[in-house]
Design an enzyme around this catalytic site. Structure first.
Site, PDB file in Angstrom:
ATOM      1  N   ARG A  20       0.854  -1.181   0.000  1.00  0.00           N
ATOM      2  CA  ARG A  20       0.000   0.000   0.000  1.00  0.00           C
ATOM      3  C   ARG A  20       0.891   1.231   0.000  1.00  0.00           C
ATOM      4  O   ARG A  20       1.531   1.548   0.997  1.00  0.00           O
ATOM      5  CB  ARG A  20      -0.913  -0.038   1.241  1.00  0.00           C
ATOM      6  N   HIS A  30      -2.998   4.377   5.364  1.00  0.00           N
ATOM      7  CA  HIS A  30      -4.154   3.485   5.530  1.00  0.00           C
ATOM      8  C   HIS A  30      -5.426   4.167   5.033  1.00  0.00           C
ATOM      9  O   HIS A  30      -6.215   3.593   4.276  1.00  0.00           O
ATOM     10  CB  HIS A  30      -4.292   3.098   7.002  1.00  0.00           C
ATOM     11  N   TYR A  38       5.175   4.835  11.148  1.00  0.00           N
ATOM     12  CA  TYR A  38       5.477   3.409  11.274  1.00  0.00           C
ATOM     13  C   TYR A  38       6.115   2.788  10.031  1.00  0.00           C
ATOM     14  O   TYR A  38       6.471   1.616  10.046  1.00  0.00           O
ATOM     15  CB  TYR A  38       4.207   2.623  11.647  1.00  0.00           C
TER      16      TYR A  38
END
Length: 350
Positions: free
Chosen positions: A249, A253, A262
């Site tokens: 991805r 998100h 992260y």
């Protein structure tokens, strides 16, 4: 029968595989077109979110080979069970893009006709759609139909109990369903290493007697070929099939996420070099099936597609506040009746 997945993800664009044929050039060209249109749709949806036209949008940029591969590997009579991140798959399936975005706009639970499109509403709760897919697939089988159901899910969903129940039910009843796991490396911010220590997520099918495979999810040719095999397996009455696609991805998100907290920039750049559209374009150019003229035509078509979507999404929807009380129960409860009366009183006071 070979139940174990390959020891490494199947690839075709960079190396041949004796077990999986290379799709025909015209099919690869169709996939390329759908991927280019899908990326423009994704970019436009992201922009619409920033403009406040959408409440939220989970991007699938970088996962176009999986999105388009899923849509192209099933037929019009088959069923698709998507997640909130699978909008590009719905567009590739031929569903009106404005109808696809209805849920994310907050207008309605689902903007398209589910029975007509044979596409379930996009599912936000992780893995619940896998059980729905198994049930529909089993029902189709009992009716004597050869229809197959494909359940789309992410790596995080494989940690949910519903996923394991679905695998077990599908295996026991030999339901014609394909579980397509798009492993993009993160369940929101949780990396795969903290979700599972299995050799691959595809290996999770073995314990349930489900044939499994893993594929390079950025290799559109491999995704198509592996999913073709999975769908044919299910359609022939051989039971379910689990496919894990290794992909990434590229965007956060959702628009509310800060992926920089992260994910290191170096990791993103590494995956950027394996962009699925770029990989397929190089193959098509090398084989002589794509030239500058055709590439420019597809790019222009994608730009026009996005522009028309942008224009249509600027139109304010006609909203009836009382709709929120409909279709909750067959007979409204006393609480709903009271709340509806309160809403009407407030509207009259305006």
């Amino acid at each position: 029968m070979q139940w174990l997945p390959s020891s490494s993800p199947v690839r075709l664009l960079e190396q041949p595989d004796a077990n999986y044929p290379m799709p025909e050039p015209q099919r690869l060209l169709a996939a390329y077109r759908a991927m280019v249109l899908g990326r423009q749709f994704d970019a436009q949806a992201t922009t619409l979110t920033k403009q406040g036209r959408l409440a939220v949008y989970p991007s699938s940029r970088g996962q176009e080979a999986c999105q388009v591969g899923a849509a192209l590997s099933i037929g019009a009579a088959d069923w698709l069970f998507p997640t909130y991140r699978d909008s590009v798959a719905l567009v590739a399936r031929g569903i009106d893009p404005v109808e696809v975005l209805t849920l994310l706009r907050g207008d309605w639970h689902c903007g398209y006709d589910v029975p007509t499109t044979r596409t379930a509403p996009q599912c936000t709760p992780l893995a619940t759609q896998t059980l729905h897919a198994v049930g529909v697939a089993h029902g189709e089988s009992r009716k004597g139909s050869d229809a197959v159901a494909m359940a789309l899910l992410g790596d995080g969903a494989t940690s949910e109990g519903d996923f394991h129940e679905a695998l077990n039910f599908a295996a026991v009843f030999r339901a014609p369903v394909v579980f397509f796991v798009q492993n993009n490396g993160y369940a929101i911010s949780v990396p795969l290493a903290k979700q599972s220590v299995a050799p691959s997520l595809a290996h999770k099918g073995i314990g349930y007697g489900v044939r499994s495979e893993q594929v390079d999810g950025n290799d559109a040719a491999a995704v198509l070929s592996v999913l073709d095999t999975a769908v044919a397996h299910a359609r022939a009455g051989n039971g379910p099939f689990l496919v894990e696609a290794h992909t990434y991805r590229m965007e956060p998100h959702t628009n509310a996420d800060d992926a920089g907290r992260y994910r290191p920039a170096e990791e993103i750049e590494q995956w950027r070099r394996r962009d699925p559209i770029g990989l397929l374009e190089r193959q098509l150019r090398a084989s002589g099936d794509l030239d500058d003229t055709e590439a420019d035509r597809i790019a222009a078509e994608a730009e026009d597609f996005a522009a028309r979507l942008r224009t249509r999404m600027q139109v304010e929807p006609s909203v009836d506040p009382e709709e929120i009380f409909r279709h909750v129960y067959a007979e409204p409860t006393p609480q709903l009746i009271e709340q509806l009366a309160q809403l009407r009183a407030e509207q009259e006071a305006l």
